[in-house]
Design a protein around this motif. Structure first.
Motif: not given
Length: 413
Positions: A197-222
């Motif tokens: 749960d903690r990791m999911n929260k951190d990943v979504l929070e950080i990915a929200g800043k960089y969630g575009a092609p090239g900003g995150c790995p493909q699996a994170v965009l998924a």
């Protein structure tokens, strides 16, 4: 036991790599700040989702690029929750599957085709030849299990040169393998649910800043896309629940009677609640002010149409509003909905909705009002709704209306 000088040297180098990561690959860099780092005689490296531990001897001969890859490799295992997803799977095959998925994602993210770690090239292809980044660890695991079972049946391992590394490792004994990291600690992680749960929260929070092609790995965009879909489905359910909860028919009658008291001398009427599949008299008010673009307005109508399709029969009312409101027009099918022409383009006032209701609908109040808007207008007191339930569908994140029920919606642009 690692002596203090060695531990300090490892920490200094890892901190340097983390700084490089923050500059070149900020998604991983910020995530790395959430986990502790450590040094131990673990032969390679490992993570328990609280920290990432490196063996000083294992990383001693690595250049910065290799160590950066290893660091992101451990982080990616955490992102995809690999340490807590392998229950019931064969240890070796699952480990290989996880590494194929992780390595493929990182290689693509770094713009690299191959990388050599500790004398071996990082595996990134599944047995079928697909890149691991387009698969889950479970999907790769299934392919590996089919190959393993073929081998047990006496069939030779395929000789495809391109896939030789992936296939060859399946034919090795455990002590012959040259793994990039150690997955054994995964089996003894405390509170796996809390860590996930903690990791999911951190990943979504950080990915929200960089969630575009090239900003995150493909699996994170998924992962981000999955979250958007969950959010969309969640508010759709809330919309249906709201409509249903305000269109139920309640009837006190003796057909059937209240069976809780059937043993007594008297039959008592029961409160019989029937879900009304013929939804009627829900008033949809669509914001058509200058702050609402054609994308938002089209999306609003698409969702109303979706609601139409959920019920056997749906008779609704539709108005557009800005600083005025159009008279409600009834609809019960898609063609009728399409014929209602949007009017607006000025400022925004919620008061006009309730003023119109009080002046023109007092004898037949709607069962509920659904207001689709960005929320930018002066507030209205709850008493103006005359007891009619109101659902606010807001396109503006973090905005809450002071009364009624607020649901936030994310419009894909």
């Amino acid at each position: 036991m690692i002596d203090k000088e060695t531990a300090k040297a490892v920490q200094s180098r890892i901190v340097h790599i983390r700084e490089v990561m923050l500059m070149k690959y900020p998604f991983f860099g910020e995530l790395a700040m959430k986990l502790k780092i450590g040094a131990a005689h673990c032969e390679t490296a490992y993570t328990d989702m609280d920290r990432i531990v490196f063996d000083p001897e294992f990383i001693a001969d690595m250049d910065d690029k290799q160590l950066l890859f290893l660091y992101m490799h451990e982080l990616m295992h955490c992102v995809l929750l690999h340490p807590v997803r392998g229950i019931g799977k064969l240890h070796r095959e699952y480990n290989i599957a996880c590494d194929i998925v992780v390595n493929s994602n990182i290689l693509d993210y770094m713009g690299e085709k191959e990388i050599e770690i500790a004398g071996s090239y990082a595996m990134h292809l599944s047995p079928s030849g697909r890149e691991g980044r387009v698969m889950t660890a479970e999907e790769v695991y299934e392919e590996l299990m089919r190959i393993r079972n073929d081998g047990k049946a006496g069939k030779p391992f395929p000789k495809n040169t391109k896939l030789q590394g992936e296939y060859r490792i399946l034919s090795l004994d455990e002590d012959e393998m040259n793994p990039m990291d150690d997955h054994k600690p995964w089996g003894s992680i405390d509170d796996p649910g809390e860590k996930a749960d903690r990791m999911n929260k951190d990943v979504l929070e950080i990915a929200g800043k960089y969630g575009a092609p090239g900003g995150c790995p493909q699996a994170v965009l998924a992962i981000l896309e999955d979250e958007k879909m969950k959010a969309k489905l969640k508010w759709k359910d809330l919309l249906r629940d709201f409509v249903e909860s305000n269109t139920f028919l309640t009837d006190y009658s003796f057909a059937p009677p209240d069976r809780r008291f059937s043993d007594g001398d008297y039959l008592l009427p029961a409160e019989n609640v029937f879900p009304d599949e013929e939804v009627q008299n829900i008033w949809f008010c669509v914001d058509c002010s200058g702050s609402i673009g054609i994308v938002e307005r089209s999306w609003f109508l698409t969702e109303i149409r979706g609601l139409l399709e959920q019920f056997t029969y749906c008779h609704g009312l539709l108005s557009y509003f800005d600083t005025g409101v159009t008279p409600p027009e009834s609809f019960s099918n898609l063609e009728e909905l399409k014929r209602i022409v949007p009017v607006g383009g000025g400022g925004t006032s919620f008061w006009v909705i309730f003023k119109y209701m009080q002046e023109h609908m007092a004898g037949n109040l709607p069962k509920a009002i659904v207001i689709l808007t960005d929320g930018f207008a002066p507030d209205v007191e709850e008493r103006e709704a005359c007891g009619v339930p109101v659902l606010w569908l807001l396109t503006t994140p973090d905005m809450e209306m002071s009364w009624g029920r607020t649901v936030h919606i994310d419009i894909e642009r």
